[in-house]
Structures are given as C-alpha cells and as structure tokens.
Design a protein around this motif. Structure first.
Motif, mmCIF file in Angstrom:
data_model
loop_
_atom_site.group_PDB
_atom_site.id
_atom_site.type_symbol
_atom_site.label_atom_id
_atom_site.label_comp_id
_atom_site.label_asym_id
_atom_site.label_seq_id
_atom_site.Cartn_x
_atom_site.Cartn_y
_atom_site.Cartn_z
ATOM 1 N N ASP A 47 0.760 -1.197 0.016
ATOM 2 C CA ASP A 47 0.009 0.037 0.099
ATOM 3 C C ASP A 47 0.885 1.470 0.001
ATOM 4 O O ASP A 47 0.339 2.218 -0.630
ATOM 5 N N TRP A 48 2.022 1.104 0.799
ATOM 6 C CA TRP A 48 2.720 2.484 0.785
ATOM 7 C C TRP A 48 3.623 2.617 -0.493
ATOM 8 O O TRP A 48 3.598 3.717 -1.034
ATOM 9 N N VAL A 49 3.893 1.493 -1.105
ATOM 10 C CA VAL A 49 4.665 1.871 -2.481
ATOM 11 C C VAL A 49 3.528 2.283 -3.500
ATOM 12 O O VAL A 49 3.859 3.033 -4.192
ATOM 13 N N THR A 50 2.334 1.868 -3.493
ATOM 14 C CA THR A 50 1.315 2.027 -4.531
ATOM 15 C C THR A 50 1.144 3.625 -4.316
ATOM 16 O O THR A 50 0.885 4.411 -5.222
ATOM 17 N N SER A 51 0.898 3.935 -2.976
ATOM 18 C CA SER A 51 0.503 5.454 -2.654
ATOM 19 C C SER A 51 1.643 6.348 -3.221
ATOM 20 O O SER A 51 1.541 7.650 -3.580
ATOM 21 N N ARG A 52 2.806 6.077 -2.625
ATOM 22 C CA ARG A 52 4.001 7.032 -3.206
ATOM 23 C C ARG A 52 4.311 7.004 -4.346
ATOM 24 O O ARG A 52 4.638 8.034 -5.165
ATOM 25 N N MET A 53 4.120 5.880 -5.508
ATOM 26 C CA MET A 53 4.096 6.009 -6.759
ATOM 27 C C MET A 53 2.808 6.996 -7.345
ATOM 28 O O MET A 53 2.937 7.587 -8.283
ATOM 29 N N ASP A 54 1.624 7.094 -6.875
ATOM 30 C CA ASP A 54 0.616 7.645 -7.197
ATOM 31 C C ASP A 54 1.120 8.919 -6.853
ATOM 32 O O ASP A 54 0.535 9.973 -7.872
ATOM 33 N N ARG A 55 1.594 9.431 -5.833
ATOM 34 C CA ARG A 55 2.021 10.841 -5.544
ATOM 35 C C ARG A 55 2.959 11.218 -6.554
ATOM 36 O O ARG A 55 2.895 12.501 -7.118
ATOM 37 N N GLN A 56 4.032 10.087 -6.854
ATOM 38 C CA GLN A 56 4.942 10.827 -7.763
ATOM 39 C C GLN A 56 4.476 10.983 -9.178
ATOM 40 O O GLN A 56 4.941 12.125 -9.832
ATOM 41 N N ARG A 57 3.590 10.081 -9.659
ATOM 42 C CA ARG A 57 2.867 10.265 -10.918
ATOM 43 C C ARG A 57 1.912 11.610 -10.942
ATOM 44 O O ARG A 57 1.941 12.256 -11.894
ATOM 45 N N ALA A 58 1.554 11.853 -9.937
ATOM 46 C CA ALA A 58 0.706 13.092 -9.805
ATOM 47 C C ALA A 58 1.615 14.270 -9.924
ATOM 48 O O ALA A 58 1.085 15.460 -10.719
ATOM 49 N N GLN A 59 2.711 14.303 -9.467
ATOM 50 C CA GLN A 59 3.607 15.428 -9.558
ATOM 51 C C GLN A 59 4.562 15.212 -10.770
ATOM 52 O O GLN A 59 5.129 16.155 -10.825
ATOM 53 N N GLY A 60 4.369 14.438 -11.536
ATOM 54 C CA GLY A 60 5.136 14.276 -12.700
ATOM 55 C C GLY A 60 6.340 13.546 -12.670
ATOM 56 O O GLY A 60 7.399 13.777 -13.410
ATOM 57 N N GLY A 61 6.601 12.713 -11.532
ATOM 58 C CA GLY A 61 8.017 12.291 -11.321
ATOM 59 C C GLY A 61 8.121 11.009 -11.803
ATOM 60 O O GLY A 61 9.393 10.654 -11.967
#
Length: 305
Positions: A289-303
């Motif tokens: 869950d932590w990895v998924t949310s972290r990747m979602d945040r990075q994707r939303a920020q264009g990371g």
C-alpha cells in the motif's frame, strides 16, 4: 490610489502573516492560526467518531458471537489456550519452511515471468512459435487451479519413477508454485511492457540503440517500475499459498498444525497457523500500500512516467 493600497496591505498581512519584529522568523497570521485550529478540531472529532463507531461495532459482534447457542463448544474446539500454547512453537518451526519457499520461489517466479513476458512481446515472424508457446503457457497455468497443479506435480512426478528426478515434496511443491505464479507474473510484466508508449522505443532506436538494447535499457525499466504494486500483491498471494505444499507431506506451518489437530481432535492449531500467516502477510500488504501511494503521488507530481 495610495489610500487604497495602504488599506489593503493590512488585510494581506493578516492572511499571510509577516516577519517577527524581533527578527526571529515568520509569524503566522491570526487567520492562518484559526484555520489550523479548525483543522485540528476536525481531526480530533473525526478520530473520536471513528474510535466510537469501532468500539460499538466490536461490542455488537462480540455479543452476537458469545450469545450464539454453540459458542461454548466452538470456544473449546477452536480457541483452547492449552492447545494454542502447544501448537505455537511447532507452527513457528514449520513457518520457516514457508518463508524459505517464498524467497526461493519468489525469485524464480520473477525471473521466469520476465522471460515469458519478453517472449510474448518479441516482434517479427521468426519469433511467432516462441510467442505461441509463451501464450499457451500463461493460458494453461492461469486456468489450471493451483491445488490441482500441486497434486499433479507432487503426486504425479514421483509415480513416474524417473531417474535423477527428485521426489522431495518441498522441491516439487515449490516447482508447482513457480509454474503457476510465473504465468500470472508474466502477464503483469507484459502489461507493463505494453503500457510503455511506442515513442520511447522509437526514440531509443533513433539514438542508435538496437532492439535488444532499447528493450533492456528503456522499455523494461519503465515497465517494471510501473508494475511494482501488482507484483508485490502477487508475492503476498504466493506467501499464503506456500502452505499448500503440505498436501505432499512437507512439514510446514499448516502441516504442523494438522498433525497436532489430528492427534488431539482440536482445531485450535489451525487458528494459530492462520494467525501466524496473517501476521506475516500484514507487513507485506502495508508495504505494498505504501509503495502504491508513493508511486501515485510521484505520478501526480510528474515524477514518474
């Protein structure tokens, strides 16, 4: 104009705050402090409501269970403290086999799944037979129930009496797990490879990379990074299914509980084994869950792409 400007400046300062007259740093404005107090109050209220509703729900479930006509008999059969204390060390000893199976089979599944996924995405008519074989493999083992696959491998291979082929139920059970889960993981990898835009491969080719180099250095890194959450979910499922190797006689956590339950005619050891698996699975699930949310945040920020 000067008067209007002088009147508006205090309003902006009230909202944004200003510098400390003593020069110690930023001083929040009263409006900002009020908003923060309101947010903290809402958080405390939401936490209190959640705690109260949880307690009420737990109390209702407890009363429903303990007031059932067969609760006393169920308690003696499934929740006996004496048998739980007897089973716990033996279940833990058997759990070490499940952990080793997870580590070895997990690594084998990732490697084999990647190879199958790459085989399914190879281009050109010369690779058509390889693509067909890879597709047939994934279709067959995804459709075949794992328990049947385990029975065929664990019970059928020794019956063939082949020279040089092991009859160890642990190795055979691990082989069956690898065959089934590699088919699922291969589809996860293939979805990741196909999600990479063709322009990425075209750009790599325009820079002078060969098809193999473009796949290795451009496509696969992006595909694997995108598919980390579903891959972790498959590993969580694999961790639970390692308990199925007990059907061949391997002494894992489930088999250890089964031995004690068969001798005592009490099913508490199964509850102990189940709770041990849950305790082992929860950290992996939370990490997923932590990895998924972290990747979602990075994707939303264009990371990430």
């Amino acid at each position: 104009m000067t008067l209007v400007k002088e009147q508006s400046e205090p309003e902006e300062a009230d909202d944004k705050g200003g510098a400390d007259p003593a020069g110690d740093g930023y001083v929040p404005s009263p409006r900002r402090l009020e908003r923060e107090r309101h947010k903290r109050a809402r958080t405390r209220r939401a936490t209190a409501i959640a705690a109260a509703s949880t307690l009420v729900t737990g109390a209702v479930l407890y009363l429903v269970v303990v007031s059932a006509p067969g609760w006393q008999r169920t308690k003696e059969t499934f929740f006996d403290g004496q048998y739980a204390r007897e089973a716990f060390p033996k279940v833990l000893e058997g759990l070490w086999l499940n952990v080793r199976l997870l580590l070895v089979c997990g690594a084998a599944v990732l490697v084999l799944g990647m190879l199958i996924a790459v085989a399914r995405t190879l281009r050109g008519p010369v690779f058509f037979p390889l693509r067909v074989l890879a597709a047939a493999y994934t279709d067959f083992f995804r459709g075949l129930p794992l328990i049947i696959n385990l029975m065929i491998v664990v019970l059928g291979v020794p019956a063939l009496r082949l020279q040089g082929v092991t009859v160890d139920p642990v190795l055979l059970g691990g082989t069956a797990l690898t065959l089934t889960y590699s088919a699922y993981v291969a589809e996860v990898f293939r979805a990741g490879i196909e999600s990479v835009h063709p322009s990425q491969r075209a750009a790599a080719r325009s820079l002078g990379l060969s098809n193999r180099q473009a796949l290795r250095y451009v496509v696969l890194p992006q595909a694997v990074r995108r598919q980390v959450p579903p891959l972790l979910n498959d590993l969580v499922s694999l961790q639970k299914d390692t308990g199925l190797v007990s059907i061949g006689g391997a002494i894992d956590a489930v088999r250890a509980a089964d031995i004690i339950a068969g001798r005592s005619l009490n099913y508490t050891p199964y509850i102990v084994a189940g709770l041990v698996f849950v305790a082992l699975t929860i950290p992996m699930t939370r990490f997923t869950d932590w990895v998924t949310s972290r990747m979602d945040r990075q994707r939303a920020q264009g990371g990430t792409t």
